[in-house]
Design a protein around this motif. Structure first.
Motif, PDB file in Angstrom:
ATOM      1  N   ALA A 357      -5.854   4.522  37.240  1.00 11.33           N
ATOM      2  CA  ALA A 357      -6.883   3.512  36.984  1.00 11.33           C
ATOM      3  C   ALA A 357      -7.182   3.423  35.494  1.00 11.33           C
ATOM      4  O   ALA A 357      -7.062   4.400  34.749  1.00 11.33           O
ATOM      5  CB  ALA A 357      -8.159   3.869  37.742  1.00 11.33           C
ATOM      6  N   THR A 358      -7.581   2.241  35.068  1.00  5.42           N
ATOM      7  CA  THR A 358      -8.072   2.108  33.696  1.00  5.42           C
ATOM      8  C   THR A 358      -9.441   2.772  33.602  1.00  5.42           C
ATOM      9  O   THR A 358     -10.217   2.813  34.566  1.00  5.42           O
ATOM     10  CB  THR A 358      -8.190   0.627  33.302  1.00  5.42           C
ATOM     11  OG1 THR A 358      -9.042  -0.048  34.243  1.00  5.42           O
ATOM     12  CG2 THR A 358      -6.825  -0.037  33.301  1.00  5.42           C
ATOM     13  N   ILE A 359      -9.732   3.300  32.437  1.00  6.58           N
ATOM     14  CA  ILE A 359     -10.975   4.050  32.250  1.00  6.58           C
ATOM     15  C   ILE A 359     -12.181   3.142  32.480  1.00  6.58           C
ATOM     16  O   ILE A 359     -12.245   2.025  31.977  1.00  6.58           O
ATOM     17  CB  ILE A 359     -11.015   4.667  30.847  1.00  6.58           C
ATOM     18  CG1 ILE A 359      -9.928   5.735  30.730  1.00  6.58           C
ATOM     19  CG2 ILE A 359     -12.387   5.273  30.550  1.00  6.58           C
ATOM     20  CD1 ILE A 359      -9.770   6.309  29.352  1.00  6.58           C
ATOM     21  N   GLY A 360     -13.112   3.632  33.284  1.00  7.70           N
ATOM     22  CA  GLY A 360     -14.315   2.871  33.609  1.00  7.70           C
ATOM     23  C   GLY A 360     -14.216   2.083  34.899  1.00  7.70           C
ATOM     24  O   GLY A 360     -15.214   1.541  35.368  1.00  7.70           O
ATOM     25  N   SER A 361     -13.010   2.023  35.475  1.00  8.63           N
ATOM     26  CA  SER A 361     -12.825   1.316  36.753  1.00  8.63           C
ATOM     27  C   SER A 361     -12.676   2.324  37.887  1.00  8.63           C
ATOM     28  O   SER A 361     -12.808   3.535  37.692  1.00  8.63           O
ATOM     29  CB  SER A 361     -11.573   0.431  36.676  1.00  8.63           C
ATOM     30  OG  SER A 361     -10.399   1.226  36.631  1.00  8.63           O
ATOM     31  N   GLY A 364     -14.678   5.605  38.893  1.00 12.08           N
ATOM     32  CA  GLY A 364     -14.613   6.864  38.159  1.00 12.08           C
ATOM     33  C   GLY A 364     -13.519   7.795  38.648  1.00 12.08           C
ATOM     34  O   GLY A 364     -13.301   8.855  38.051  1.00 12.08           O
ATOM     35  N   PHE A 365     -12.818   7.428  39.718  1.00 10.95           N
ATOM     36  CA  PHE A 365     -11.680   8.225  40.179  1.00 10.95           C
ATOM     37  C   PHE A 365     -10.483   7.949  39.266  1.00 10.95           C
ATOM     38  O   PHE A 365     -10.331   6.851  38.716  1.00 10.95           O
ATOM     39  CB  PHE A 365     -11.328   7.892  41.625  1.00 10.95           C
ATOM     40  CG  PHE A 365     -12.338   8.398  42.627  1.00 10.95           C
ATOM     41  CD1 PHE A 365     -12.173   9.635  43.225  1.00 10.95           C
ATOM     42  CD2 PHE A 365     -13.450   7.647  42.951  1.00 10.95           C
ATOM     43  CE1 PHE A 365     -13.096  10.105  44.140  1.00 10.95           C
ATOM     44  CE2 PHE A 365     -14.385   8.104  43.868  1.00 10.95           C
ATOM     45  CZ  PHE A 365     -14.210   9.344  44.468  1.00 10.95           C
ATOM     46  N   ILE A 366      -9.614   8.932  39.133  1.00 17.79           N
ATOM     47  CA  ILE A 366      -8.497   8.833  38.186  1.00 17.79           C
ATOM     48  C   ILE A 366      -7.340   8.045  38.773  1.00 17.79           C
ATOM     49  O   ILE A 366      -6.796   7.144  38.132  1.00 17.79           O
ATOM     50  CB  ILE A 366      -8.022  10.242  37.768  1.00 17.79           C
ATOM     51  CG1 ILE A 366      -9.167  11.025  37.141  1.00 17.79           C
ATOM     52  CG2 ILE A 366      -6.837  10.147  36.797  1.00 17.79           C
ATOM     53  CD1 ILE A 366      -8.896  12.522  37.015  1.00 17.79           C
ATOM     54  N   LEU A 367      -6.939   8.380  39.999  1.00 20.30           N
ATOM     55  CA  LEU A 367      -5.774   7.770  40.616  1.00 20.30           C
ATOM     56  C   LEU A 367      -6.166   6.744  41.670  1.00 20.30           C
ATOM     57  O   LEU A 367      -7.234   6.833  42.289  1.00 20.30           O
ATOM     58  CB  LEU A 367      -4.882   8.834  41.266  1.00 20.30           C
ATOM     59  CG  LEU A 367      -4.256   9.878  40.345  1.00 20.30           C
ATOM     60  CD1 LEU A 367      -3.376  10.835  41.144  1.00 20.30           C
ATOM     61  CD2 LEU A 367      -3.462   9.226  39.220  1.00 20.30           C
TER      62      LEU A 367
END
Length: 404
Positions: A357-361, A364-367
């Motif tokens: 994921a793009t930061i802030g989307s 808040g999860f990474i993948l």
């Protein structure tokens, strides 16, 4: 395959390769690893405000954060991820956030109704003890939890019971809770925990795996005789299919059991599982598996054939990557090279679109693009807290390998 691997790097801009002419060492540079860990630290900062004080993050779906109480099996992954990222960054705020969740999670040390205490307590309190060395704060929690877990062991079935219901069900996921027991033996000097872990692993070797080294999800036992009642699935496409995350749990579990026991049976078994995964004709080019290895071949009358046959499971790829990195350190050079390169490809894929994921989307999860349970129509094509945990763990393992 290398041509695809190289083109993916160029397209995604992840040109952080550090390759020598013989592929003798590592393909990913420290810059690549640091970039993704730094972004994980930043991203998890967006997750924290979405979590109720007394809850733990599970997923993000339809624009809403979904959390659980401490008794849900995934409760330990968020504090565990915070602790890994604190270890990387030195950010005490992450440690403090983890400690806040540990206070709520501690009550599960008395929970005898689940086999998932390894996920819940070892991924959280185990990492806390490893990182802080504060035995007074964490050792008792871990040992109490280990004693709760072994109440579910039966000397008749020679397994730890996974669920209530059924007859006496044991799921392949349970291999992931055995590390908790091996560590309890280290902490106490009492070998009973390790013996239970080994007994469970040995029984699973005998009964869960098919000749092609794929595994069943569930083996249901007769608790009186120890005989097998049925071999089924709960989360796979059908009973005889190869549910992707189940294969990953087995790979990780037997790699870990070799590390902890040095029993070469476990090492050979882990290699065979890895070869099944990596040689499977339905493994996509980017090495992020379909939710079930048999999903692309489902007959048209399958309830999953049309809508779900092409769903990927980033969580399975993250678990595989972490396991293969460790496995590569135990095997002969030719296999080490293949396992390492495969894990590197998984990390590159997971670190780019459409999985990261793009930061802030993404709440808040990474993948993105993980699958909980398609048969239960639960958590499909969403982020999952354990996908993030094993992704970060794999990055941390790689970083440590680079330092050697």
């Amino acid at each position: 395959m290398w041509k695809y691997f190289r083109s993916l790097l160029l397209v995604t801009g992840l040109c952080f390769l550090s390759i020598n002419s013989t592929w003798g060492q590592y393909a990913l540079s420290s810059n690549f690893i640091d970039k993704n860990l730094t972004e994980a630290v930043e991203q998890i900062g967006f997750l924290a405000p979405n979590i109720p004080t007394d809850k733990f993050p599970r997923t993000y779906e339809d624009g809403k954060s979904i959390s659980s109480n401490s008794a849900w099996w995934t409760s330990g992954f968020y504090p565990g991820t915070l602790l890994y990222l604190c270890e990387y960054s030195g950010n005490d705020d992450l440690l403090n956030k983890a400690k806040e969740k540990l206070k709520i999670l501690e009550q599960e040390k008395l929970n005898t109704s689940t086999h998932d205490l390894g996920f819940m307590l070892y991924c959280s309190f185990g990492n806390a003890l490893r990182l802080t060395h504060d035995s007074s704060a964490y050792k008792n929690v871990l040992l109490t939890g280990a004693n709760s877990l072994i109440t579910r062991f039966s000397p008749i079935t020679k397994t730890i019971r996974s669920w209530e219901g059924w007859t006496y069900p044991v799921i392949i996921d349970n291999m992931m809770n055995l590390e908790f027991l091996t560590q309890a033996s280290k902490m106490t000097g009492d070998n009973k925990y390790r013996e239970i872990a080994s007994t469970h692993a040995n029984t699973t070797m005998l009964n869960h795996y098919r000749k092609d080294m794929s595994c069943y999800h569930v083996v249901d036992y007769n608790p009186t005789t120890g005989g097998i009642v049925a071999k089924k699935t709960a989360q796979g496409a059908y009973d005889e299919s190869a549910w992707a995350r189940g294969q990953a749990w087995g790979l990780y579990g037997y790699t870990m059991m070799y590390r902890e026991t040095k029993d070469k049976r476990y090492l050979k078994f882990a290699e065979k599982i890895a070869d099944f995964i990596l040689n499977h004709p339905n493994l996509p080019e980017d090495f992020v598996p379909y939710w079930d290895f048999n999903a692309p071949d489902l007959p048209t009358d399958s309830p999953y054939a049309t809508m779900y046959k092409n769903n990927r499971d980033a969580s399975a790829a993250a678990i595989n990557a972490s396991a293969l990195l460790e496995l590569s350190t135990f095997v002969k050079p030719s296999k080490a090279k293949r396992y390492l390169q495969s894990a590197e490809k998984m990390l590159i894929s997971l670190s780019s679109s459409p999985y990261k994921a793009t930061i802030g989307s993404n709440g808040g999860f990474i993948l993105m693009q993980s699958v909980g349970s398609i048969p239960h129509k639960s958590e499909i094509d969403v982020p999952l807290t354990y996908a993030d945990y094993y992704y970060v763990e794999a990055l941390m393992r790689y970083k440590k390998m680079l330092k050697k």
